[in-house]
Design a protein around this motif. Sequence first.
Motif, short mmCIF file in Angstrom:
data_model
loop_
_atom_site.label_atom_id
_atom_site.label_comp_id
_atom_site.label_asym_id
_atom_site.label_seq_id
_atom_site.Cartn_x
_atom_site.Cartn_y
_atom_site.Cartn_z
N MET A 1 41.67 29.69 15.44
CA MET A 1 41.07 30.79 14.67
C MET A 1 40.21 30.21 13.56
SD MET A 1 42.42 33.54 16.09
CE MET A 1 42.70 34.95 15.02
N ALA A 2 39.03 30.80 13.37
CA ALA A 2 38.09 30.22 12.42
C ALA A 2 37.27 31.30 11.74
CB ALA A 2 37.16 29.25 13.14
N THR A 3 36.82 30.95 10.53
CA THR A 3 35.84 31.77 9.82
C THR A 3 34.46 31.22 10.12
OG1 THR A 3 37.35 32.32 8.02
CG2 THR A 3 35.00 32.47 7.54
N VAL A 4 33.61 32.06 10.69
CA VAL A 4 32.27 31.63 11.06
C VAL A 4 31.25 32.31 10.16
CG1 VAL A 4 32.11 33.39 12.90
CG2 VAL A 4 30.55 31.43 12.92
N LEU A 5 30.34 31.54 9.62
CA LEU A 5 29.23 32.05 8.82
C LEU A 5 27.96 31.96 9.65
CD1 LEU A 5 27.83 33.01 6.22
CD2 LEU A 5 27.81 30.62 5.45
N ILE A 6 27.34 33.10 9.91
CA ILE A 6 26.10 33.18 10.68
C ILE A 6 24.97 33.43 9.69
CG2 ILE A 6 24.85 34.36 12.53
CD1 ILE A 6 27.71 35.53 13.32
N ILE A 7 23.97 32.54 9.67
CA ILE A 7 22.80 32.76 8.80
C ILE A 7 21.61 33.10 9.69
CG2 ILE A 7 21.22 31.74 7.14
CD1 ILE A 7 23.43 30.12 6.01
N GLY A 8 21.08 34.30 9.48
CA GLY A 8 19.96 34.79 10.27
C GLY A 8 20.34 36.09 10.96
N ALA A 9 19.56 37.15 10.73
CA ALA A 9 19.89 38.47 11.28
C ALA A 9 18.73 39.06 12.05
CB ALA A 9 20.33 39.41 10.15
N GLY A 10 18.01 38.19 12.79
CA GLY A 10 16.98 38.67 13.70
C GLY A 10 17.59 39.01 15.05
N ASP A 75 34.56 27.84 8.16
CA ASP A 75 35.01 26.73 8.99
C ASP A 75 33.88 26.15 9.83
OD1 ASP A 75 37.87 26.78 8.34
OD2 ASP A 75 37.85 28.72 9.36
N ILE A 76 32.85 26.95 10.09
CA ILE A 76 31.69 26.50 10.85
C ILE A 76 30.51 27.39 10.48
CG2 ILE A 76 32.21 27.98 12.86
CD1 ILE A 76 31.12 25.61 14.60
N LEU A 77 29.31 26.83 10.50
CA LEU A 77 28.09 27.59 10.19
C LEU A 77 27.17 27.59 11.41
CD1 LEU A 77 26.03 27.57 6.94
CD2 LEU A 77 24.85 27.34 9.14
N ILE A 78 26.76 28.77 11.82
CA ILE A 78 25.78 28.93 12.90
C ILE A 78 24.45 29.30 12.26
CG2 ILE A 78 25.11 30.21 14.96
CD1 ILE A 78 28.05 30.67 15.56
N LYS A 353 32.09 27.83 19.68
CA LYS A 353 33.44 28.01 20.22
C LYS A 353 34.03 26.67 20.66
CE LYS A 353 35.91 30.96 23.57
NZ LYS A 353 36.57 30.00 24.47
N LEU A 354 33.23 25.87 21.35
CA LEU A 354 33.71 24.56 21.81
C LEU A 354 34.01 23.64 20.63
CD1 LEU A 354 31.35 23.90 24.87
CD2 LEU A 354 33.70 24.77 24.89
N MET A 355 33.21 23.74 19.57
CA MET A 355 33.47 22.94 18.37
C MET A 355 34.77 23.37 17.69
SD MET A 355 29.55 22.72 16.90
CE MET A 355 29.95 21.93 15.35
N VAL A 356 34.96 24.67 17.53
CA VAL A 356 36.15 25.19 16.87
C VAL A 356 37.40 24.81 17.67
CG1 VAL A 356 37.40 27.32 16.30
CG2 VAL A 356 34.99 27.06 15.65
N GLU A 357 37.30 24.88 18.99
CA GLU A 357 38.44 24.58 19.85
C GLU A 357 38.69 23.09 20.02
OE1 GLU A 357 37.46 26.69 23.40
OE2 GLU A 357 38.11 28.64 22.63
N GLY A 358 37.77 22.26 19.52
CA GLY A 358 37.93 20.82 19.62
C GLY A 358 37.55 20.24 20.96
#
Length: 394
Positions: A1-10, A75-78, A353-358
């Motif tokens: 389980m992770a907190t994901v920050l998405i920057i960009g709303a196009g 936990d991760i930035l997209i 997803k692959l990064m968060v899951e290792g």
Amino acid sequence: MATVLIIGAGGVGRVVAHKCVMNSSTFDRIILASRTLKRCEEIQSELPTGAIEIVTVDADNTQEVIDLIKRVNADILINVALPYQDLTIMDACIATNTPYLDTANYEHPDEAKFEYKLQWEKDQAFKDAGIMGLLGSGFDPGATNVFCAYAQKHYFDEIHTIDILDCNAGDHGYAFATNFNPEINLREVSAKGRYWENGKWIETEPMEIMQVWDYPEVGPKDSYLLYHEEMESLVKHIKGLKRIRFFMTFGQSYLTHMKCLENVGMLGIKEVEHKGMKIVPMEFLKTLLPDPASLGPRTKGKTNIGIVAEGIKDGKKRKIYIYQIKDHEECYAEVKAQGVSYTTGVPAVIGAKLMVEGKWSGKGVFNMEQLDPDFFMEEMNVQGLPWNVREMEC
């Protein structure tokens, strides 16, 4: 389980937000950030109440991004903002030890040139921070890189030639519009072409080289040679490679409009004076063209993107075609976006997803083909991008 920050709303940010919500077992907290809160609010309204949080951020300001990352404890930035902002966002991730992912390589705002050089130079900083940076996790770059790695792992002892083939057979009904950010799209298409052969880059005039390719479920289309960023990394990582090219389809109406705009200076990226004010022609043109994020409900037809690889397996010549087909209307029904945004946004979520899951891990900066392709290819089938492999005559 992770907190994901998405920057960009196009358009791509919309797809990423929707798909992260659909993968809530991996992303249990989702924050969507943009300079323009209205865009975030629109996307938020399409999703179940409480599914995502929204905030504003100026992605050109590294300190603002740092403060936001710390505030939400990401936990991760997209990064699906503009390619101009890649470096500032990467610096914020380094400063906060936050894993990073983007879909397109850095482009200088004042120069029609895109390359990985400045992002690759951050490799040591990412290693020192103990984090992973994943570059180009879109479709092309992105899935096409993975297709090449998959072909190398499972079908060839050596790949000698690769042609990347990008077909968008969608029709949005406008006389002229771009399927993603007009500045990025028109810079890319109007630039000189380049391909790599026998250890060197060969430059061509814009649209100088054309071939007709018969795309499955689409049909024969004029496909023009362009320079595209994934080639820059693939020449480093695909063993035995002797030539790589990139082709994209364009209709005659699009090419005619683009040439007229170029001839009158509307594709310029340098300031000009107009009635006592300084304007950039390309930026002004962007305000006149339809917003790519608005094309979803209008677009019909299909995309077909893939690679043709030729080489040697067990001492014999071999040629295969790996490709993915997506219907624009199906994309809109699922995530309120057209197929070009969908095929870029879904791979971003898969990579994260692959990064968060290792399953994909490491310290430093990576391109997609450097990682085990099997995990990504499996997820494509699960996440709405089923692919095909076809043996071809050499």
